[in-house]
Design a protein around this motif. Structure first.
Motif, PDB file in Angstrom:
ATOM      1  N   ASP A 142      -2.429 -86.557 120.393  1.00  0.00           N
ATOM      2  CA  ASP A 142      -2.263 -87.985 120.127  1.00  0.00           C
ATOM      3  C   ASP A 142      -3.516 -88.427 119.385  1.00  0.00           C
ATOM      4  OD1 ASP A 142      -1.554 -90.639 120.126  1.00  0.00           O
ATOM      5  OD2 ASP A 142      -1.368 -90.811 122.313  1.00  0.00           O
ATOM      6  N   GLU A 184       5.189 -89.545 118.519  1.00  0.00           N
ATOM      7  CA  GLU A 184       4.947 -90.964 118.190  1.00  0.00           C
ATOM      8  C   GLU A 184       4.762 -91.139 116.685  1.00  0.00           C
ATOM      9  OE1 GLU A 184       1.091 -92.350 119.540  1.00  0.00           O
ATOM     10  OE2 GLU A 184       1.723 -94.450 119.439  1.00  0.00           O
ATOM     11  N   HIS A 205       5.408 -85.459 123.951  1.00  0.00           N
ATOM     12  CA  HIS A 205       5.071 -86.794 123.425  1.00  0.00           C
ATOM     13  C   HIS A 205       5.140 -86.773 121.902  1.00  0.00           C
ATOM     14  CE1 HIS A 205       1.631 -90.048 123.127  1.00  0.00           C
ATOM     15  NE2 HIS A 205       2.806 -90.552 122.823  1.00  0.00           N
ATOM     16  N   PHE A 221      -9.517 -93.906 118.884  1.00  0.00           N
ATOM     17  CA  PHE A 221      -9.542 -93.680 120.334  1.00  0.00           C
ATOM     18  C   PHE A 221     -10.961 -93.582 120.879  1.00  0.00           C
ATOM     19  CE2 PHE A 221      -5.213 -91.199 120.471  1.00  0.00           C
ATOM     20  CZ  PHE A 221      -4.590 -92.275 119.887  1.00  0.00           C
ATOM     21  N   GLU A 236       6.978 -94.337 120.812  1.00  0.00           N
ATOM     22  CA  GLU A 236       6.441 -93.076 121.327  1.00  0.00           C
ATOM     23  C   GLU A 236       7.099 -92.613 122.613  1.00  0.00           C
ATOM     24  OE1 GLU A 236       2.333 -93.239 122.687  1.00  0.00           O
ATOM     25  OE2 GLU A 236       2.222 -95.345 122.187  1.00  0.00           O
ATOM     26  N   ASP A 245      -1.333 -94.747 114.588  1.00  0.00           N
ATOM     27  CA  ASP A 245      -1.265 -94.088 115.897  1.00  0.00           C
ATOM     28  C   ASP A 245      -0.068 -93.150 115.863  1.00  0.00           C
ATOM     29  OD1 ASP A 245      -1.529 -93.469 118.600  1.00  0.00           O
ATOM     30  OD2 ASP A 245      -0.964 -95.477 119.322  1.00  0.00           O
ATOM     31  N   SER A 246      -0.306 -91.878 116.141  1.00  0.00           N
ATOM     32  CA  SER A 246       0.785 -90.905 116.074  1.00  0.00           C
ATOM     33  C   SER A 246       0.517 -89.773 117.045  1.00  0.00           C
ATOM     34  CB  SER A 246       0.904 -90.352 114.649  1.00  0.00           C
ATOM     35  OG  SER A 246       1.983 -89.439 114.539  1.00  0.00           O
TER      36      SER A 246
HETATM   37 MG    MG Z   1      -0.765 -92.528 120.304  1.00  0.00          MG
END
Ligand code: MG
Ligand code: MG
Length: 259
Positions: free
Chosen positions: A94, A232, A230, A57, A201, A105-106
């Motif tokens: 995230d 994911e 959220h 990110f 997600e 990505d989680s």
């Molecule tokens: Mg993410």
């Protein structure tokens, strides 16, 4: 174009996913009243770098940190700053890690101490919707089967799905085709193929689905001020179902933050 990954690429994605989940677990262990969002970001970044990966990110579209920290009414893209967590907050972490050119990505939502019944309900519904969506992931099923399973369940539980934010394909790019909305029609859309890798997600509001973006151009909050959650996972589509890639198989189930 929707790509399918080779066994070599899938192995790199397993590593990226493992590192991503390790970073979230390290952050989870530090979540308590008084900790700052910036401290949580530093923990994630340190974990990712120590494992020989790069935070996906940081610098992505100019994003200034290694994780998004989204507190209470913040749905996604909260920027870690000197805000400290308080008893009763909920926070979505995230995180993404890039290993040998492949991304994981989680995201996961955590309670800070004791939280309201509304918060617990929202977290439970959002997490369950992720796994109901995953249940539809299998070669031969359609993307709409996944989207529909998530959206229908969320709405049946009195929560809502903001329509402007979606899951996505993932691989050498953090965001690849296809977009994966958290609502849709079963039996419609792209046919899933073995070797596709998808970040699924659900992003969910306890109240109405409308969102607004704050003046930092990142932070997305619910327009009505209601709580947001959220969850994911990055997954691989297999012949018979799916494999979760954003998981650390070395952690015993009872010690895992992932329920
Ligand atoms: Mg993410
Ligand atoms: Mg994602």
């Amino acid at each position: 174009m929707i790509t399918t990954k080779s066994p070599r690429e899938i192995e790199a994605m397993r590593q990226a996913g493992k590192i991503t989940s390790m970073a979230i677990a390290a952050v989870a262990a530090a979540i308590r009243p008084g900790v700052s969002l910036r401290q949580l970001d530093a923990i994630a970044e340190k974990t990712i770098v120590k494992m020989g990966a790069v935070p996906s990110f940081k610098g992505y579209g100019g994003f200034p940190a290694s994780i998004c920290t989204s507190v209470n009414d913040c749905l996604v893209h909260g920027i870690p700053d000197d805000t400290t967590l308080k008893e009763g907050d909920i926070i979505s972490i995230d995180c993404g890690a890039c290993y040998k050119g492949y991304h994981g990505d989680s995201a996961w939502t955590f309670a800070v101490g004791e939280v309201s019944e509304e918060a617990r309900h929202l977290m439970k519904v959002t997490k369950e919707s992720l796994f109901l969506g995953l249940k539809q992931v299998k070669a031969g099923n359609r993307l709409g089967d996944v989207c529909h399973a998530i959206g229908e369940y969320v709405e049946s539980q009195g929560c809502s799905v903001p329509v402007d934010y979606t899951g996505h394909g993932i691989g050498t790019q953090l965001h690849e085709e296809p977009a994966i909305p958290n609502f849709g029609q079963a039996g419609h859309g792209v046919v899933l193929k073995e070797g596709m890798t998808l970040a699924i997600e659900p992003m969910v509001h306890a109240g109405k689905p409308q969102t607004r973006v704050l003046s930092d151009d990142w932070t997305v909050v619910s327009k009505d001020g209601s709580l947001a959650a959220h969850y994911e996972h990055t997954v691989l589509v297999t012949k018979d179902g799916y494999e979760i890639l954003t998981i650390d198989h070395d952690v015993k189930e009872e010690d895992s933050i992932y329920g």
